[in-house]
Motif scaffolding. Structure first.
Motif, mmCIF file in Angstrom:
data_model
loop_
_atom_site.group_PDB
_atom_site.id
_atom_site.type_symbol
_atom_site.label_atom_id
_atom_site.label_comp_id
_atom_site.label_asym_id
_atom_site.label_seq_id
_atom_site.Cartn_x
_atom_site.Cartn_y
_atom_site.Cartn_z
ATOM 1 N N SER A 106 20.561 -34.076 28.574
ATOM 2 C CA SER A 106 21.097 -34.110 27.219
ATOM 3 C C SER A 106 21.678 -35.484 26.911
ATOM 4 N N GLY A 107 22.390 -36.052 27.890
ATOM 5 C CA GLY A 107 22.961 -37.367 27.679
ATOM 6 C C GLY A 107 21.919 -38.444 27.517
ATOM 7 N N LEU A 108 20.802 -38.296 28.227
ATOM 8 C CA LEU A 108 19.713 -39.284 28.114
ATOM 9 C C LEU A 108 18.862 -39.075 26.872
ATOM 10 N N GLY A 109 19.116 -37.967 26.138
ATOM 11 C CA GLY A 109 18.295 -37.693 24.958
ATOM 12 C C GLY A 109 17.017 -36.976 25.293
ATOM 13 N N THR A 140 17.252 -37.614 14.040
ATOM 14 C CA THR A 140 18.371 -36.664 14.013
ATOM 15 C C THR A 140 17.906 -35.241 13.695
ATOM 16 N N GLU A 141 16.567 -35.037 13.754
ATOM 17 C CA GLU A 141 15.963 -33.721 13.519
ATOM 18 C C GLU A 141 16.340 -33.159 12.146
ATOM 19 N N ALA A 192 30.134 -26.852 19.698
ATOM 20 C CA ALA A 192 29.739 -27.336 21.030
ATOM 21 C C ALA A 192 30.345 -28.694 21.348
ATOM 22 N N GLY A 193 31.030 -29.303 20.392
ATOM 23 C CA GLY A 193 31.675 -30.584 20.633
ATOM 24 C C GLY A 193 30.841 -31.777 20.244
ATOM 25 N N ALA A 194 29.655 -31.561 19.614
ATOM 26 C CA ALA A 194 28.805 -32.682 19.202
ATOM 27 C C ALA A 194 29.282 -33.215 17.860
ATOM 28 N N ALA A 195 29.270 -34.540 17.697
ATOM 29 C CA ALA A 195 29.729 -35.168 16.468
ATOM 30 C C ALA A 195 28.708 -34.980 15.360
ATOM 31 N N LEU A 196 29.167 -34.490 14.192
ATOM 32 C CA LEU A 196 28.300 -34.332 13.028
ATOM 33 C C LEU A 196 28.444 -35.508 12.065
ATOM 34 N N TYR A 197 29.653 -36.065 12.032
ATOM 35 C CA TYR A 197 29.925 -37.135 11.076
ATOM 36 C C TYR A 197 31.134 -37.933 11.569
ATOM 37 N N PRO A 214 27.011 -39.917 15.501
ATOM 38 C CA PRO A 214 26.504 -38.560 15.232
ATOM 39 C C PRO A 214 25.506 -38.130 16.314
ATOM 40 N N GLY A 215 25.697 -36.928 16.787
ATOM 41 C CA GLY A 215 24.844 -36.416 17.861
ATOM 42 C C GLY A 215 25.449 -36.585 19.238
#
Length: 662
Positions: A106-109, A140-141, A192-197, A214-215
């Motif tokens: 996930s960290g590597l994308g 960013t899907e 989940a703790g992921a940045a949206l903005y 973001p992401g």
């Protein structure tokens, strides 16, 4: 390192960075902190992920930080194995359990089970962010439909002129402008703790481009030590407002103290947490500055001496209580030379003295005596110290002035000087009196004694026995007075005719004294022995006189039943030589220890032991002139030991202090 093989495929030696697969676009730097099971699992997992998902496209560098003390703080993270990805995306650091493949992918994308390969032929750029909005949406899907339906209000696009915000028509609103312009950082994250903005301020706090945030997981920006606190805030912030202080780590490894305020939000089916980030760096620095200022103020106020501080214009900008009391009024904001008109007295009278002029020229003053006359005519004697105070670069220096009040000390010094002058005059008068008395009385006494003796010889037959006895008493008295005058003259000459103290041999001084007493030694049958005697710093003729007087006393006050036995010894003690003269004579009762050193004091009649009783007084005066001390110990009937101290020629830190002085 036993238990962990960090060698690359080429089996290179330990100590350098360990490289493998050096032909890829993904540069993975893996930092480990020694041969630990955690490090071994991390290395094994990263190698497996690279081979399975980045085959031929990665470079892995394993660095044991325990072997690289030269690494910078940005590179060295010692708390846990750390993976730093540098290509193809911007620098990103992953800290945690790197044996967890899902977290690493996930960290590597990357998604679990997918591989990344080079694209063939022309097509969209492989870089995650470009200047085209369509590519940004793909990375960013997101798609254009989400923008049209309002699910996304705007996207941030990096351009040569800086970041630009693209919004759907009419989407701009005052609240977005407020968020972008606010001084606090703003981040929204999902459950989940992921940045949206995020806004620009948060990007500047963590020193990262806005488009990379973001992401990403907000947890990655939290300092390792504060992650438990953040997790607790995250749990609470999902339901209620909460806040706490912790540290973020920027992309450059900088620790940033922040205050996080978390609030839950829900909008159009999306739930998450809004985080307001307040940078506390300036506030903490201001607190530290205030504490430092308070400490400096406390020190200034506690100082007993008057202290003032001036600016470059020589105006007093700070003064402690002692300075205010000395000035007699509040001197703040007044020119120093006006509040404290200092001066010195010379042959031409009072000359003004300005310490600020000297200090502003970059010079220092230390321990200069000046005078200060207050408006009520009170005069102070001051010991002045001045030093420049340098501010910002290019700023003209001010100065700090310390004025120790030595008025009372100068008064005591003046009284002491007058007392010493009076004492010097008195001593001079006494010496002159002793000289005159000794010389002027010598001739009349000789004349009295001579004529009495002539009278006795010429009229012997005509005088009866009583008259002859009376004449004999008179002659004896005149002779005794003449001897006392000679002894008094010798006593006064200890100081007036003393020589400078110079290095000399105590052995030679004793030998001279023994020659002077040779006849008496022979008559009494005395045995005199001595240890080797050292070099001393003394007036040798006077040291000869000390030895002569002490030996003469030992020969005089002897036990008639036993031949005199005398021994002289010496001992070095802290820059002094302690001499001892021990005899087997009649001894001295302890109650008379002090009396025997006074002038003309006798413990026995002249019929028993002749003498004037001034010999020990002369010894004491000589020893005191040498800054030493003389004393006696004795057992009546078993002898006495006279001890005295003389400076040694060997320097010692405590040579000014007699070690035998009580």
């Amino acid at each position: 390192m036993p238990g962990l093989d960090l060698r690359p495929r080429s089996d290179a030696g330990m100590g350098a960075s360990l490289m493998e697969q050096s032909n890829g676009k993904y540069l993975l730097k893996l930092y480990v902190s020694g041969a630990t099971p955690q490090s071994a699992r991390a290395i094994q997992n990263i190698r497996r992920i690279g081979e399975e998902h980045l085959a031929g496209r990665y470079t892995l560098e394993v660095i044991d930080i325990s072997q690289h003390h030269e690494l910078t703080r940005d590179e060295q993270i010692v708390m846990t194995p750390t993976l730093v990805r540098k290509e193809p995306a911007p620098v990103q650091r992953f800290v945690g359990d790197l044996s967890d493949s899902q977290k690493v992918l996930s960290g590597l994308g990357l998604l679990e089970g997918q591989s990344v390969h080079e694209q063939d032929g022309p097509g969209p750029s492989a870089e995650p962010w470009t200047s085209e909005p369509g590519e940004l949406l793909r990375e960013t899907e997101m798609n254009r439909a989400e923008i049209r339906t309002g699910e996304v209000d705007a996207i941030v696009v990096p351009t040569p002129d800086g970041d630009r915000i693209f919004t759907r028509t009419g989407a701009e609103s005052p609240y977005r402008t407020l968020v972008e312009m606010m001084n606090e950082g703003m981040v929204t994250i999902d459950r989940a703790g992921a940045a949206l903005y995020c806004n620009r301020r948060f990007a500047s706090i963590v020193e990262a481009p806005m488009e990379t945030i973001p992401g990403s997981r907000f947890n990655d920006w939290i300092c390792f030590h504060d992650r438990l606190l953040y997790e607790a805030l995250l749990v609470a912030g999902a339901d209620v407002q909460c806040s706490g202080d912790l540290h973020l780590v920027s992309t450059r490894g900088k620790m940033v103290p922040v205050h996080l305020s978390l609030s839950p939000f829900a909008a159009e089916g999306i739930t998450g947490i809004c985080i307001v980030v307040t940078d506390l760096t300036t506030r903490i620095q201001n607190k530290a500055l205030l504490r430092s200022e308070h400490l400096a103020h406390s020190i200034l106020e506690q100082a007993a001496d008057p202290i003032v501080v001036t600016d470059a214009e020589k105006v007093i900008i700070r003064a402690n209580t002692a300075a205010v009391e000395m000035a007699g009024a509040n001197p703040l904001l007044a020119p120093f030379d006006t509040a404290f008109p200092l001066f010195q007295v010379t042959g031409d009278g009072e000359v003004p003295f300005s310490p600020t002029r000297i200090s502003c020229a970059g010079l220092r003053v230390k321990g200069m005596e000046v005078l200060f006359r207050r408006t009520d005519a009170t005069l102070f004697s001051l010991l002045l110290s001045v030093a420049p105070v340098i501010g910002e670069p290019g700023e003209a220096p001010g100065c700090v002035v310390v004025m120790a009040d030595i008025t009372a000390q100068k008064q005591v010094e003046g009284e002491l000087r007058r007392t010493l002058d009076d004492l010097a005059h008195s001593n001079q008068d006494l010496q002159q009196f002793a000289y005159i008395a000794s010389h002027d009385l010598q001739e009349p006494l000789r004349m009295v004694a001579s004529y009495l003796q002539l009278l006795e010889r010429k009229y012997r037959e005509q005088l009866d026995p009583d008259a002859q006895l009376f004449i004999g008493y008179a002659v004896e008295g005149a002779n005794r007075m003449q001897q006392q005058i000679n002894d008094l003259l010798a006593y006064s000459r200890v100081t007036s005719r003393g020589r400078p103290l110079r290095p000399g041999s105590a052995e030679e001084a004793l030998a001279t004294a023994l020659r002077h007493l040779a006849l008496k030694i022979e008559e009494t049958g005395a045995t005199i022995t001595h240890d080797p005697l050292p070099m001393v710093r003394a007036d040798l003729p006077q040291l000869v006189q000390v030895f002569s007087n002490l030996l003469d006393n030992a020969l005089t006050f002897r036990n008639p039943q036993v031949a005199p036995e005398i021994h002289i010894s010496a001992e070095d003690k802290a820059g002094w030589v302690v001499f001892s003269v021990q005899d087997n004579g009649i001894g001295i009762d302890p109650e008379f220890y002090q009396r025997i050193f006074q002038m003309f004091q006798r413990l026995h009649s002249r019929a028993e032991y002749p003498g004037t009783g001034i010999g020990l007084a002369i010894c004491q005066r000589i020893i005191e002139r040498h800054h030493g001390r003389i004393w006696v110990t004795s057992v009546p009937g078993s002898g006495s030991t006279f001890c005295f101290t003389i400076p040694s020629i060997i320097e010692h830190p405590n040579h000014r202090y007699d070690p035998c002085r009580g």
